[in-house]
Enzyme design. Structure first.
Site, PDB file in Angstrom:
ATOM      1  N   LYS A 115       0.804  -1.088   0.209  1.00 38.63           N
ATOM      2  CA  LYS A 115       0.116  -0.129  -0.072  1.00 38.63           C
ATOM      3  C   LYS A 115       0.810   1.274  -0.069  1.00 38.63           C
ATOM      4  O   LYS A 115       0.532   2.310  -0.386  1.00 38.63           O
ATOM      5  CB  LYS A 115      -0.836   0.080   1.199  1.00 38.63           C
ATOM      6  CG  LYS A 115      -1.978  -0.896   0.976  1.00 38.63           C
ATOM      7  CD  LYS A 115      -3.365  -0.929   1.909  1.00 38.63           C
ATOM      8  CE  LYS A 115      -4.282  -2.029   1.401  1.00 38.63           C
ATOM      9  NZ  LYS A 115      -3.918  -3.357   1.526  1.00 38.63           N
TER      10      LYS A 115
HETATM   11  C1  LIG Z   1      -4.518  -4.561   0.799  1.00 36.81           C
HETATM   12  C2  LIG Z   1      -3.617  -5.838   0.714  1.00 36.81           C
HETATM   13  C3  LIG Z   1      -3.914  -6.675  -0.243  1.00 36.81           C
HETATM   14  C4  LIG Z   1      -5.139  -6.840  -1.005  1.00 36.81           C
HETATM   15  O1  LIG Z   1      -4.973  -5.626  -2.330  1.00 36.81           O
HETATM   16  P1  LIG Z   1      -6.308  -5.230  -2.953  1.00 36.81           P
HETATM   17  O2  LIG Z   1      -5.898  -4.202  -3.710  1.00 36.81           O
HETATM   18  O3  LIG Z   1      -7.282  -4.609  -1.897  1.00 36.81           O
HETATM   19  O4  LIG Z   1      -6.928  -6.393  -3.785  1.00 36.81           O
HETATM   20  C5  LIG Z   1      -2.960  -8.000  -0.277  1.00 36.81           C
HETATM   21  N1  LIG Z   1      -2.100  -7.994   0.694  1.00 36.81           N
HETATM   22  C6  LIG Z   1      -1.776  -7.280   1.471  1.00 36.81           C
HETATM   23  C7  LIG Z   1      -0.527  -7.406   1.967  1.00 36.81           C
HETATM   24  C8  LIG Z   1      -2.710  -5.990   1.382  1.00 36.81           C
HETATM   25  O5  LIG Z   1      -2.162  -4.922   2.427  1.00 36.81           O
END
Ligand SMILES: *Cc1c(COP(=O)(O)O)cnc(C)c1O
Length: 473
Positions: A115
């Site tokens: 993120k």
């Molecule tokens: C948010 C997240 C995801 C999922 O990503 P999306 O874009 O919501 O599909 C997968 N792995 C981790 C570690 C995350 O923080």
């Protein structure tokens, strides 16, 4: 200057430019914004990305989506600053596991999860636009773990944005809590709510629905439906694919999926011309998307807690963007299925969309047992330790693959194993150490507020901290 407008997937909200979409988050009609047309890159343009620094590729991609509203110089400065916070020179390095399997490490940012890639840039874009407009906003969000830390890290010290993150008291890990509570800048605030994650989310929703409050503090959101976050994630698909020989050969990607933001960015890269052999939707035991790919029926069930908590979802919000595209941009169809979802927790996509969906994606749901087996197997065979989210990506790719012999496949690694030390210790017997640059995280002093699960109390806290209140009309 080219102009590029954004339209809502539900068809009735006003068309907006990039900067307004950036600040708006959700469209007024409840839909999600998408560009009116998808920009296409030529094969030569794609080939030219090979070997370029990550921020330069980011500028070339994002520039196609701004409609000229932000200069390339400004974009370049923001991208360089955003990615200088990463602990690896390549920003998102590729690690080779075997002949044709690679891990794309997206976790070298300040909070050890993918993120950061989008959030670090989003914070700078928002500051830039608000500076031009002479405005402040207040960002309010709820977190079950990863998003809150990424937002606080990205916005700490922001000149234009105050950030308040609600988390369920005692229900996030120590590492996750400390990422929210150790930054010292006074524009970021973590609040421990006496309640669950759902309570926190309900409080945030209630604040957005309290229009007087919303206008008073200039409320803004940075959750995964924000268009700028998706765009920022398109970059690493191009960076990884060109490093492995695209556009001269096509590459398969497997993506640990929750809200469908990350994998939709891969779909966008494909629409822009990147040759992608397969996009694998990797889920844990919360398998709503693999079921939809198989049956054409999107049906909510109760959430199961797993070792990959960021994928423990029952609704994948960004799937709406894909449904809009797969239906031939039919906003009536999107309104219909979303209405049915709200009413009966399910909808059917219909034969045509179901066929497109199966053509565009493979999908696999990975059990907790498979996650543990995968982590152990990869550690034994390749001396590589992956986190449980990444393990879902690896295992789903192995069962779903249809990419033909010799096609490189890239597993997106969305979190550093040290972010989930308890799960890793249970599975491998060893606790992965935090990277050295986070050395003080576990000893730095914490600062956070504790509040009851009470809207008036939370709103009162936000109002006293929001700089936007002083400029509200
Ligand atoms: C948010 C997240 C995801 C999922 O990503 P999306 O874009 O919501 O599909 C997968 N792995 C981790 C570690 C995350 O923080």
């Amino acid at each position: 200057m080219s102009s590029l407008a954004y339209i809502s997937t539900r068809g009735t909200a006003m068309r907006l430019g990039f900067e307004d979409v950036l600040l708006a988050g959700l469209a007024r009609d409840g839909g999600l914004y998408v560009p009116e047309a998808w920009p296409r890159l030529t094969q030569d343009e794609i080939a030219s990305f090979a070997g370029l620094p990550f921020p330069e590729v980011a500028v070339s991609i994002i520039d196609r989506f701004t409609g000229g509203s932000i200069s390339r110089d400004d974009l370049g400065r923001m991208a360089r600053e955003a990615y200088a916070t990463f602990g690896h020179a390549a920003v998102t390095p590729l690690v080779q596991l075997d002949q044709d399997t690679f891990v794309l490490e997206l976790f070298h940012g300040p909070t050890l999860a993918f993120k950061d890639v989008a959030m670090q840039l989003l914070a700078r874009l928002m500051d830039h636009v608000l500076e031009k407009r002479g405005q402040h906003v207040t960002i309010v969000g709820a977190t079950s773990g990863d998003t809150g830390g990424a937002a606080i890290e990205a916005f700490r010290g922001s000149k234009r944005c105050d950030v308040v993150i609600l988390f369920p008291d005692g229900r996030v890990s120590d590492v996750q809590r400390r990422m929210m509570t150790t930054p010292t800048e006074d524009n970021v605030h973590a609040i421990a709510i006496d309640g669950t994650f759902d309570d926190c989310q309900a409080l945030v929703k209630a604040m957005f629905n309290d229009h007087a409050f919303r206008d008073c503090v200039h409320l803004a959101g940075v959750n995964s439906i924000n268009w700028a976050r998706i765009v920022a994630q398109v970059t690493y698909y191009f960076v990884a694919a060109t490093a492995l020989g695209a556009p001269h050969r096509s590459i398969a990607f497997s993506v640990p999926t929750g809200n469908f933001g990350d994998i939709f960015a891969g779909d966008v890269a494909r629409r822009m011309g990147l040759p992608i052999a397969d996009l694998v939707i990797a889920s844990n035991e919360n398998d709503i998307l693999p079921r939809t790919v198989e049956t054409g029926i999107y049906e909510m069930r109760d959430v199961v807690a797993t070792s990959s908590p960021s994928m423990d979802i029952q609704i994948s919000s960004n799937f709406e963007r894909y449904l809009f595209e797969a239906s031939g941009r039919d906003d009536g169809f999107v309104r219909g299925v979303m209405g049915s979802l709200a009413q009966s927790r399910r909808f059917e996509v219909g034969a045509e969309v179901a066929q497109r969906l199966r053509g565009d994606f493979s999908a696999g749901a990975v059990s907790e047992k498979q996650v543990a087996e995968t982590i152990r197997k990869v550690k034994a065979e390749s001396a590589y330790v992956m986190d449980p989210h990444t393990a879902c990506g690896y295992a789903a790719a192995a069962t779903a693959r249809r990419d033909g012999h010799g096609t490189p496949r890239v597993i997106l690694s969305t979190a550093h194993p040290a972010k989930f030390p308890d799960a890793l210790e249970q599975i491998t017997g060893e606790r992965p150490p935090l990277p050295a640059r986070l050395g003080n995280l576990m000893s730095d002093p914490e600062r956070f507020e504790r509040l009851p699960n009470d809207l008036a109390a939370v709103e009162a806290f936000v109002e006293t901290r929001a700089r936007a209140v002083r400029e509200a009309s």
